[in-house]
Motif scaffolding. Structure first.
Motif, short mmCIF file in Angstrom:
data_model
loop_
_atom_site.label_atom_id
_atom_site.label_comp_id
_atom_site.label_asym_id
_atom_site.label_seq_id
_atom_site.Cartn_x
_atom_site.Cartn_y
_atom_site.Cartn_z
N GLU A 184 0.84 -1.21 0.00
CA GLU A 184 0.00 0.00 0.00
C GLU A 184 0.88 1.26 0.00
OE1 GLU A 184 -3.29 -0.21 -0.33
OE2 GLU A 184 -3.84 -2.19 0.43
N HIS A 247 -6.24 -2.05 -7.01
CA HIS A 247 -7.23 -2.83 -6.28
C HIS A 247 -8.28 -3.50 -7.17
CE1 HIS A 247 -5.36 -1.03 -2.82
NE2 HIS A 247 -6.19 -1.62 -1.99
N HIS A 264 -4.22 -9.69 0.89
CA HIS A 264 -4.66 -8.45 0.26
C HIS A 264 -3.47 -7.71 -0.35
CE1 HIS A 264 -6.99 -4.88 -0.56
NE2 HIS A 264 -6.11 -4.15 0.13
N VAL A 268 -2.76 -6.59 -4.15
CA VAL A 268 -2.61 -5.17 -4.52
C VAL A 268 -1.30 -4.94 -5.27
CG1 VAL A 268 -2.25 -2.85 -3.57
CG2 VAL A 268 -4.08 -4.28 -2.68
ZN ZN Z 1 -5.80 -2.06 0.08
#
Ligand code: ZN
Ligand code: ADP
Length: 357
Positions: A184, A247, A264, A268
């Motif tokens: 992220e 995403h 996740h 990503v």
């Molecule tokens: Zn995220």
């Protein structure tokens, strides 16, 4: 230690980031007005084993301190856990002058923040994040729990009094969780500027054993970029949507491969690479796709090649916001300049097949 001020419409607060700063917690609490009477620490089982006693020991000689430990994992962001936490708060006689401390990652932050936002119509809370990813929930004031049919459906905007990032706590974070947070942060750098992307590529060659100073810089970067995006979005609606870079494919991969197979963050990271690839192909720009792919590989992000692309396209089309035969993608014209594009499904299919080759 580094101190960043976050200004929102409703209030302004500080995020302090550094090593060996836990001792400042009582001072921070003592500076709040009206004075805090009782403290409830909400944390999860993994974090409690490592750090609950340490945090309590800093507070018990000055305050009446209680704790509530939830099972670790996303399932705890539930109505049931919300009720258990709130009922515990009530039976422990927390009142309007009590404080909630969220000690943990995003799950604890979201749940504890939502309890704080709603208990007696809102009591104060302080976040002590223990994951790299939690920088994201430390800015923006979104707190929420899940319903069986949807994530973060029940929630509020509610700002903490302070966020204390005592980085020593991140030393026990599993590698996969570190990678998730870093996925992220590198995505945020791409939304912000070429200089920040270059800085990360130069200074982060592996995710294990990050030098202390580097980890501090990375977190500071993440918090600042998120804060810029969120505060710009208060005026210019929609920029926040750019945080969804990577995403569209990421979420589809999670659904396709199964949430226990792919994290996740790994989804990503892969989705962000694909967005770079699509951007280079559609706009004829240079986003250092090859270099970044090598870098991500070196950092340990898995490359998923064995994917049923037709199935993944179908999953990407599920998003309610898609119109007709197109799929919405956040793409980059350059680092620091994102755009929302609707791309024909057939085009994406071809690009995805080439990308997976
Ligand atoms: Zn995220
Ligand atoms: P996020 O959403 O920020 O990734 P979560 O709350 O989902 O955070 O936490 C991810 C996992 O890491 C959970 O299993 C949690 O118990 C664990 N965890 C959080 N912080 C630490 C830490 N500092 N050391 C070890 N495990 C941690």
């Amino acid at each position: 230690m580094c101190e960043l001020q976050i200004n929102t419409k409703s209030k302004s607060y500080f995020i302090t980031i550094g090593y060996d700063i836990l001792h400042t917690l009582p001072q921070i609490i003592n500076s709040l007005s009206p004075k805090i009477t009782k403290i409830l620490i909400i944390t999860d089982t993994n974090v409690a084993v490592n750090y609950l006693d340490e945090v309590k020991s800093k507070l018990t000689d000055q305050f009446d301190v209680l704790d509530f430990v939830i099972p670790s994992g996303e399932q705890s962001k539930s109505m049931m856990m919300f009720e258990k936490c709130s009922s515990f708060a009530l039976s422990s006689q927390l009142d309007r002058n009590s404080l909630i401390i969220a000690l943990g990652g995003g799950v604890v932050g979201d749940l504890a923040g939502f309890v704080a936002a709603t208990y007696m119509r809102g009591i104060r809370f302080i976040q002590v994040p223990t994951t790299l990813l939690a920088h994201d929930s430390a800015v923006g004031g979104k707190v929420a729990i899940n319903l069986p049919l949807g994530k973060n459906v029940v929630g509020a905007f509610y700002q903490p009094e302070h966020v204390l990032y005592h980085l020593n706590f991140l030393e026990t974070l599993p590698l996969s969780e570190m990678r998730s947070g870093f996925a992220e942060i590198s995505k945020e750098a791409m939304l912000s500027s070429k200089e920040e992307v270059n800085w990360l590529m130069e200074h982060v060659k592996q995710i294990t054993d990050l030098e202390r100073n580097i980890l501090k810089q990375i977190l500071k970067m993440g918090v600042q970029i998120k804060n810029n995006i969120v505060s710009t979005d208060e005026k210019e609606k929609g920029i926040r949507a750019f945080l969804n870079l990577g995403h569209t494919l990421g979420h589809a991969l999670e659904a396709h491969l199964g949430y226990s197979v792919i994290s996740h963050g790994d989804g990503v990271a892969f989705g962000t690479l694909f967005a770079l690839y699509v951007s280079e192909n559609l706009f004829g720009v240079d986003l250092h796709f090859d270099e970044i792919r090598k870098w991500y590989n070196q950092l340990g992000f898995p490359l998923f090649t064995n994917i049923d692309s037709a199935e993944v396209i179908k999953l990407m089309k599920h998003d309610k916001k898609n119109i007709g035969n197109s799929i919405r993608f956040i793409l980059l014209k350059k680092f620091g300049q994102a755009e929302l594009h609707e791309i024909k499904q057939e085009k994406i299919h071809t690009l995805l097949n080439n990308f997976l080759d």
